[in-house]
Enzyme design. Structure first.
Site, PDB file in Angstrom:
ATOM      1  N   ASP A 449      48.532  -5.638  47.758  1.00 25.39           N
ATOM      2  CA  ASP A 449      49.056  -6.389  46.728  1.00 25.39           C
ATOM      3  C   ASP A 449      49.712  -5.312  45.730  1.00 25.39           C
ATOM      4  O   ASP A 449      49.665  -4.014  46.020  1.00 25.39           O
ATOM      5  CB  ASP A 449      47.902  -6.976  45.861  1.00 25.39           C
ATOM      6  CG  ASP A 449      48.386  -7.913  44.759  1.00 25.39           C
ATOM      7  OD1 ASP A 449      49.531  -8.483  44.931  1.00 25.39           O
ATOM      8  OD2 ASP A 449      47.796  -7.513  43.659  1.00 25.39           O
ATOM      9  N   THR A 451      50.394  -5.524  42.070  1.00 23.51           N
ATOM     10  CA  THR A 451      50.103  -5.340  40.800  1.00 23.51           C
ATOM     11  C   THR A 451      48.425  -5.063  40.627  1.00 23.51           C
ATOM     12  O   THR A 451      47.748  -5.931  41.299  1.00 23.51           O
ATOM     13  CB  THR A 451      50.464  -6.543  39.789  1.00 23.51           C
ATOM     14  OG1 THR A 451      51.769  -6.821  39.946  1.00 23.51           O
ATOM     15  CG2 THR A 451      49.858  -6.449  38.375  1.00 23.51           C
ATOM     16  N   ASP A 651      43.442  -7.419  44.021  1.00 24.80           N
ATOM     17  CA  ASP A 651      42.490  -7.129  42.890  1.00 24.80           C
ATOM     18  C   ASP A 651      42.675  -8.463  42.160  1.00 24.80           C
ATOM     19  O   ASP A 651      41.583  -8.520  41.375  1.00 24.80           O
ATOM     20  CB  ASP A 651      42.950  -6.036  41.993  1.00 24.80           C
ATOM     21  CG  ASP A 651      44.213  -6.317  40.926  1.00 24.80           C
ATOM     22  OD1 ASP A 651      44.994  -6.981  41.758  1.00 24.80           O
ATOM     23  OD2 ASP A 651      44.400  -5.960  39.875  1.00 24.80           O
TER      24      ASP A 651
END
Length: 763
Positions: A449, A451, A651
């Protein structure tokens, strides 16, 4: 037989509540044998269990290793003997299996430790315990202490061993059951009838060496493994619980202009709901009155809130950060996006079965070989042995099974995993289970991912630019916009104010402050009218923009940056760029992974421009932008269908379905609890170097486990022929119980010492 049992369970678990308390035997529930009172089964003597009342939703159980096995009641898998787990986690109940195993483990440890102490002291040349009482009495004490371990804590292993034998699905429990069972029975016979054994098998005091400590230690170790396994299975339920926390329990319903609080389950399509600042959106719908700024990071993973106006769609679980507004419910209950994410996490977790343990694979062949050798040993001694033939035959046949007893095998994997996991934790890499370690070693593709994983996950000011002809310096420009934004609650405003404080600017008073939704902010600072926002705000405030300034802003936006114009008294005099800064360690970590022949692909919910800029800066293998949770999940499934071994690092809540589907899910410790619960590896510091460390640790632990298994079996393989009596015809040598005990102990010590080497591994 199994089919009948299953159908009987179906009938039992569908009794109405009005039937009153009923009890049944878990081993003999065929033929609807139900009892009105608690007690013991008249067939097998087991404790009767209370029949659970029927619930609105029937819970079904499946095997983690064999998903085709589905039962209506808990129990063990008829193929491999593993505990069955709920297909869908029971979110309102504690994990009963884990609590029961924990209780049994505590009992096992309590009684095993004194047995072990007594047995070890017996191996000393000057046994201090003999001064207290005779060896015969100490044997009786060992026997008494071992009873709770054998017949309570470890009894389920004998049940599983028996089932594996009658179904011929030989596994680790077969070896455990035969080895510990034979050791226990042999010890009881040796304790009760020592005189039936040849003189060379008896000690000076006339007793025969007993194996109660081998029985209890093995059962306790195996129980520990089952306990850790049960805890790992409960994590999926924990992840879904974290997701459900995102949904508020109540909502504010508007009826005829009046507001009232109702449970979220009572919301219907078409209801009008008031959502106040700081509240979570209860269901999917659209905004029908007012404006708002919605934190959608749980869906998109992006940190910057999205401004919403009338008719814009809003999603359950997202957070209203600023103004109060009214929404119309369009999707409720299981139809909401958050419910779909919960379902994806559950389905992905259940769709992948833990890999077959190497020890079980070895046991599948090792068990029949050892049993066969034991039988042949008995026959050979009966046919060719000296008198008393049958005693010699029995003793040596038992010796074969005892020397093959998997004491070190019970330590081989747990010790390596325990030390390896501890070493990982010291370096900020938390590993949930042994499967994650084994699978990480085979990973060839990493989905990552953007961000919060590659980047810091929060907006930060990159630079403030003033046009030369504007007649104002960049420091003065920062002072004006930081002063203006100190009255705003928007995350971008907070980033600007924070940047101003870092630059140690002095804040001025602001007059006529106004926040214009979806455009920006305006106000008077030091007598000058300042506007900060997008091009729409510049047009609305009648601010002129030079061609050169507009070209600069366009170039920055093409790089995926958030850019706001700054105007003073109707003239655009500069701009500010805000980005999600790439973590300092990301580039080095990506380079290390690529050198290790791991493809690194970024999947992000952000726009293509931003994604491209990040991918190019980090030299990623590839990237895909504007990906929703379902898209990430499908991409991982596609790669897996091509034979790729995929790890996923993320996250956010939006990453949780993909983390659960991946062969190995890796969560940033700085991210959400849901992501951490869904993943199998957590990087405490949120540092991608942790992935490099996890890969190296996995490789070394797996190598260590293979070495341990070699140590565990080499003594058994060498000892079995001696135990069978192969040296007796030529040398008159039989394997004494003392030598067998030393060999078993030495193999265990070898495994422990080898495992402890992992503590010095450099990560």
């Amino acid at each position: 037989m199994e089919k009948n049992k299953s159908s009987s369970h179906n009938h039992i678990h569908q009794l109405p509540k009005s039937a009153g308390d009923k009890y049944y035997c878990p081993m003999h529930c065929e033929g609807d044998k139900l009892y009105n009172k608690p007690g013991n089964c008249p067939v097998c003597g087991m404790n009767l269990e209370k029949l659970p009342e029927v619930s609105a939703k029937k819970v079904q159980y499946t095997c983690p290793m064999h998903p085709e096995i589905i039962r209506d009641a808990p129990g063990s898998c008829p193929i491999c003997g593993m505990d069955l787990v709920p297909k869908e986690p029971a979110l309102d109940e504690e994990n009963k299996t884990y609590k029961e195993l924990l209780k049994k483990f505590k009992v096992a440890v309590l009684f095993t430790i004194p047995v072990l102490i007594i047995a070890m002291s017996d191996m000393l040349s000057n046994n201090p315990l003999i001064k207290i009482m005779s060896q015969e009495k100490w044997n009786w004490i060992q026997f008494a202490l071992s009873i709770p371990v054998v017949f309570y804590a470890g009894w389920m292993f004998f049940q599983r061993a028996w089932k594996s034998i009658i179904t011929w699905n030989l596994n680790m429990f077969t070896l455990i059951g035969i080895g510990t069972g034979v050791a226990f029975v042999f010890s009881v016979i040796a304790m009760l009838f020592p005189y039936i054994f040849p003189a060379q098998f008896r000690t000076e005091s006339g007793t025969v060496f007993v194996y109660f400590e081998a029985t209890t230690v093995i059962l306790t170790l195996v129980l520990l493994g089952q306990l850790l396994e049960a805890r790992a299975h409960s994590k999926t339920s924990g992840a879904i619980k974290e997701l459900l926390k995102l949904v508020p329990a109540e909502a504010t319903l508007i009826v005829d202009g009046e507001e009232k609080i109702i449970p979220i389950d009572d919301i219907k399509k078409g209801d009008l709901l008031r959502v106040k600042p700081g509240e979570k959106i209860p269901v999917d719908g659209k905004l029908v009155e007012g404006q708002g700024s919605i934190d959608e990071s749980m869906i998109t993973g992006e940190p910057i809130p999205v401004d919403k106006n009338v008719d814009d769609k809003i999603t359950s679980g997202t957070i209203n950060t600023t103004k109060s507004f009214v929404m119309e419910a369009e999707k409720v209950g299981a139809e909401t996006l958050l419910s779909h994410i919960i379902k994806m996490v559950n389905d992905a977790s259940r769709s992948k079965a833990p890999i077959q343990k190497l020890a079980d694979k070895i046991s599948k062949y090792f068990v029949p070989v050892v049993v066969g050798i034991s039988i042949l040993t008995f026959i050979a001694w009966v046919m060719f042995g000296p008198e008393p033939k049958y005693v010699y035959a029995f003793v040596n046949a038992i010796a074969v099974l005892i020397i093959a007893c998997p004491c070190a095998l019970g330590l081989a994997t747990p010790m390596s995993v325990m030390v390896g996991v501890g070493r990982g934790a010291q370096s900020g890499v938390l590993i949930k289970n042994a499967e994650a370690l084994e699978k990480m070693n085979k990973i060839d593709t990493l989905i990552i991912d953007k961000t919060g994983t590659l980047t810091e996950g929060k907006p930060s000011v990159e630079k403030v630019i003033a046009v030369p002809q504007g007649g104002i310096s960049e420091d003065d420009l920062l002072q004006k916009i930081a002063s203006l934004n100190k009255y705003s609650e928007h995350p971008l405003a907070e980033a600007i104010v924070k940047y101003g404080k870092e630059k140690k600017i002095s804040f001025s008073d602001v007059k006529d402050f106004e926040a214009i939704a979806g455009k920006g902010v305006t106000g008077i600072v030091d007598g000058k009218k300042i506007a900060l926002g997008n091009k729409k705000l510049m047009i609305e405030s009648n601010s002129t923009i030079s061609e050169n300034l507009e070209a600069q802003v366009n170039n920055e936006q093409k790089l995926g940056k958030t850019v706001s114009y700054i105007s003073r008294d109707g003239v655009a005099v500069g701009y500010i760029t805000i980005t999600d800064k790439i973590k300092n360690t990301s580039k080095e970590a990506i380079e290390s992974l690529l050198k290790n022949h791991i493809e690194v692909i970024m999947l992000t919910g952000d726009n293509a421009s931003t994604a491209k800029a990040v991918a190019e800066e980090l030299n990623l293998t590839g990237f895909k932008a504007e990906y929703l949770p379902e898209d990430k999940l499908k991409e991982i499934q596609r790669l897996q269908s091509e034979g790729k071994k995929v790890a996923m690092a993320g996250d956010g809540i939006n990453d949780s379905p993909a983390l659960a589907q991946a062969d190995v899910g890796i969560a940033m410790g700085t991210g959400t609890d849901v992501a951490i619960e869904s993943a199998e590896i957590t990087l405490v510091k949120g540092d991608l170097q942790g992935i490099v460390k996890a890969k190296k640790l996995s490789k070394e632990v797996m190598k260590n486990i293979h070495q341990n298994l070699l140590f565990a079996f080499i003594y058994n393989v060498l000892g079995v022929p001696v135990a069978a009596g192969i040296l007796y015809p030529v040398f008159g040598i039989l394997l004494s119980p003392m030598i067998a005990a030393v060999a078993m102990s030495f193999s265990s010590v070898s495994v422990i010492v080898n495992s402890l080497r992992l503590r010095n591994l450099k990560l």
